[in-house]
Design a protein around this motif. Structure first.
Motif, PDB file in Angstrom:
ATOM      1  N   GLU A  69       0.839  -1.196   0.000  1.00 54.71           N
ATOM      2  CA  GLU A  69       0.000   0.000   0.000  1.00 54.71           C
ATOM      3  C   GLU A  69       0.876   1.248   0.000  1.00 54.71           C
ATOM      4  O   GLU A  69       1.940   1.279   0.612  1.00 54.71           O
ATOM      5  N   ARG A 109       0.890   5.313   0.887  1.00 56.50           N
ATOM      6  CA  ARG A 109       0.198   6.401   1.580  1.00 56.50           C
ATOM      7  C   ARG A 109       0.995   7.687   1.398  1.00 56.50           C
ATOM      8  O   ARG A 109       2.207   7.710   1.594  1.00 56.50           O
ATOM      9  N   ALA A 121       1.368  11.490   2.732  1.00 58.39           N
ATOM     10  CA  ALA A 121       1.013  12.314   3.884  1.00 58.39           C
ATOM     11  C   ALA A 121       1.689  13.681   3.774  1.00 58.39           C
ATOM     12  O   ALA A 121       2.766  13.801   3.183  1.00 58.39           O
ATOM     13  N   VAL A 153       3.774  -1.094   3.808  1.00 63.32           N
ATOM     14  CA  VAL A 153       3.222   0.211   3.468  1.00 63.32           C
ATOM     15  C   VAL A 153       4.377   1.144   3.094  1.00 63.32           C
ATOM     16  O   VAL A 153       5.363   1.256   3.832  1.00 63.32           O
ATOM     17  N   HIS A 184       5.314   4.990   2.605  1.00 55.13           N
ATOM     18  CA  HIS A 184       4.877   6.353   2.918  1.00 55.13           C
ATOM     19  C   HIS A 184       5.677   7.338   2.065  1.00 55.13           C
ATOM     20  O   HIS A 184       6.914   7.301   2.052  1.00 55.13           O
TER      21      HIS A 184
END
Length: 470
Positions: free
Chosen positions: A193, A195, A197, A211, A213
Motif C-alpha cells: 500500500e 500512503r 502524507a 506500506v 509512505h
C-alpha cells in the motif's frame, strides 16, 4: 581544435592473448594483422583499429563494452591532478601519464588510492571535524569517495541495472505523466500500500506492514522517483547485491552508500527508460524542458539522465553533467566527454554554472574552451527545491550540462549561436592549482606545476608572475 579520440587497448590485448595461451605470432594471425603491428598495439604505440575490434569479438568472443576510450582519459586527468600535489615534487609529462593510464591501469589506481589516503591523513590532522571518524580510516579513502569513483570508472552507466529498470518501466507504465499513479497501482498489485502524507520524510517503507509512505509535499517527479527507488530495493535487491559484489568495496559503509546509489540509478532509468528517452531526446533535440514535460520528470533528472546514455551500440550524445551549491562545491559530477572535473575543490569560476544563481529560472549558454584546446557548449540553470512550508529552508543548486562543440548541432540550444568563431569561446579551466593558463584574472591560487616570479616593485592583476616554463 577538435581531436579524434583514438582507442588504445594494449592491456586488454595482452590479457586476451595470455588467457588464450597464444604466442604473439599466432594471436596476430587470428586477428589478421602483422606481428609488428600487434606489437605496436600491445605497447600502445598505435591505436586499435575497427577491424581488430571486430576480430576480437569474432575470434575470442571479446566483450566490446570493456573497450572504453574514455577511461584512460579520465585516469590521466585524475593522475595529473593527484601528482600536482607538492608532496610529489614535479608532475610527469602528459605523455608519461597517458602511457601509465593506458599500459598500467592497476598501478594508476594504486597511485590514486595512495594519494587519497595521504590527503585524508593530512586533512584529519588539520581539521578536528575530520578526526570524528574511525581511527583506522585515514588509511582508506572515504566511503563516499570510493562510491564516487565506482560510478566514475563505470562511465556512470550500469548495464544490468539500466536494462532491468527499462523492463520494469514498460510493465508498470512508469514513463509519462501518470507515472506516480501507475507506480502506486503496481505496488498495490504486489501487496504494498502507498500512503501520501503532508508530513514526514520523503520516503519511508514499513516492511512489516508493507506500506510505503511518501511525502505529499514533494513535487510529483520527486515522489515518483522515491517510489521507483523503493521498488529497486524491494524487487531488484538481488541484482543490486550482485552488482555490489562485483565492485568489492573495502567497507560495509561504502557498500551501503553504493546500494542507495544503485537504487537511485534504477529510479532514474525507470522514469526515463533508455530507448524511449534516447529516441525522444533526439526527436526533441535535447530540449530539457520539453523532455521534462513529456516524461513527467524534473529538469535535474532529465539532465542527469542525458549524461548516462552510454549503452554500447546505442550511445547518445556524450555529455558532462555537474551540480554545484552556492559555495561552488561540486555535489554531483559525471563526464562522458574529455572534460574531467577536479576530484577535490570547486569548479572554475569562469564557468557559467556559477552565474546561474544570478538568473534563477533562466538557461545560460556558454561557448567554452579548456586549456587543452577542446571546445564545449555549456548549458547552466539554477534549481530551487522548495521546503514545502513557511520558513522551511530551501535547497538551491545550479546544474550544468555540456557537450563537445562537434555535437552542438544535435542541441536546440545551439541554433542561433556562432560556433565557428574562435573568439566567441571563453577560456575556462578545471581547477586553479592544475590550470595551465598564466593570464587568468580569476586565479585563486598559483599553479603547482609552474614557477612563480615575485617582484616587489611590480603589481599586476595577480600579486605574482607565472613562468611559462617549469
Amino acid at each position: 581544435m577538435q581531436r579524434d579520440q583514438k582507442l588504445y587497448a594494449g592491456v586488454q590485448l595482452r590479457e586476451t592473448r595470455t588467457a588464450s595461451g597464444l604466442t604473439q605470432k599466432a594471436f596476430a594471425e587470428r586477428l589478421g594483422v602483422s606481428l609488428s603491428y600487434l606489437n605496436q598495439m600491445e605497447n600502445n604505440h598505435r591505436p586499435v583499429s575497427a577491424a581488430v575490434v571486430l576480430a576480437l569479438a569474432r575470434e575470442f568472443a571479446f566483450d566490446l563494452s570493456t573497450l572504453r576510450a574514455g577511461e584512460a582519459a579520465r585516469m590521466t586527468a585524475d593522475l595529473r591532478e593527484a601528482l600536482a600535489d607538492p608532496v610529489f615534487g614535479a608532475v610527469p609529462p602528459m605523455a608519461e601519464l597517458q602511457l601509465i593510464a593506458s599500459n598500467a591501469p592497476m598501478l594508476a589506481r594504486a597511485v590514486l588510492t595512495l594519494h587519497a589516503a595521504h590527503r585524508e591523513s593530512r586533512e584529519r590532522l588539520a581539521s578536528l571535524d575530520e578526526a570524528l571518524g574511525r581511527g583506522d580510516s585515514a588509511l582508506l579513502p572515504q566511503p563516499w569517495e570510493e562510491v564516487r569513483d565506482f560510478f566514475h570508472y563505470c562511465d556512470n552507466y550500469i548495464d544490468a541495472v539500466d536494462r532491468a529498470a527499462e523492463r520494469f518501466s514498460e510493465r508498470a507504465g512508469l514513463a509519462g505523466p501518470d507515472q506516480l499513479e501507475n507506480g502506486i497501482a503496481w505496488l498495490a498489485a504486489h501487496g504494498i500500500e502507498t500512503r501520501r502524507a503532508p508530513s514526514g520524510p520523503l520516503r519511508h517503507f514499513d516492511a512489516q506492514a508493507q506500506v510505503l509512505h511518501l511525502s505529499a509535499r514533494a513535487p510529483l517527479p520527486t515522489q515518483a522517483f522515491q517510489l521507483a527507488h523503493q521498488v529497486a530495493l524491494i524487487a531488484h535487491g538481488d541484482l543490486i547485491d550482485a552488482t555490489l559484489d562485483l565492485a568489492r568495496f573495502r567497507t560495509a559503509e561504502a557498500r551501503a552508500i553504493c546500494r542507495l546509489g544503485l537504487a537511485n540509478y534504477f529510479a532514474g532509468a525507470a522514469l526515463l527508460p533508455y530507448r524511449r528517452f534516447l529516441e525522444a531526446a533526439r526527436e526533441e533535440r535535447h530540449d530539457l524542458e520539453v523532455l521534462a514535460e513529456r516524461f513527467g520528470a524534473s529538469l535535474e533528472q532529465v539532465a542527469h539522465r542525458l549524461s548516462t546514455l552510454q549503452r554500447p551500440g546505442a550511445k547518445g550524445v556524450p555529455f558532462f553533467f555537474v551540480r554545484v551549491d552556492q559555495a561552488g562545491t561540486i555535489t554531483k559530477r559525471h563526464s562522458a566527454t574529455r572534460l574531467q572535473f577536479a576530484r577535490y575543490g570547486g569548479a572554475c569560476p569562469l564557468w557559467n554554472v556559477h552565474q546561474a544563481f544570478e538568473t534563477p529560472g533562466r538557461f545560460l549558454r556558454q561557448r567554452a574552451e579548456t586549456p587543452d584546446g577542446v571546445r564545449y557548449l555549456c548549458l547552466a540553470r539554477e534549481i530551487t527545491k522548495p521546503g514545502g512550508r513557511f520558513r522551511a529552508p530551501r535547497q538551491r543548486f545550479a546544474i550544468c550540462l555540456g557537450c563537445e562543440i562537434g555535437h552542438a548541432g544535435a542541441l536546440v540550444y545551439a541554433d542561433d549561436l556562432d560556433i565557428g568563431n574562435a573568439a566567441a569561446f571563453e577560456p575556462i579551466g578545471i581547477s586553479c592549482r592544475i590550470c595551465e593558463r598564466t593570464d587568468c584574472h580569476q586565479r585563486a591560487v598559483p599553479p603547482v606545476e609552474k614557477a612563480l616570479r615575485i617582484d616587489p616593485d611590480r603589481r599586476d592583476t595577480l600579486p605574482y608572475g607565472i613562468e611559462t616554463q617549469s
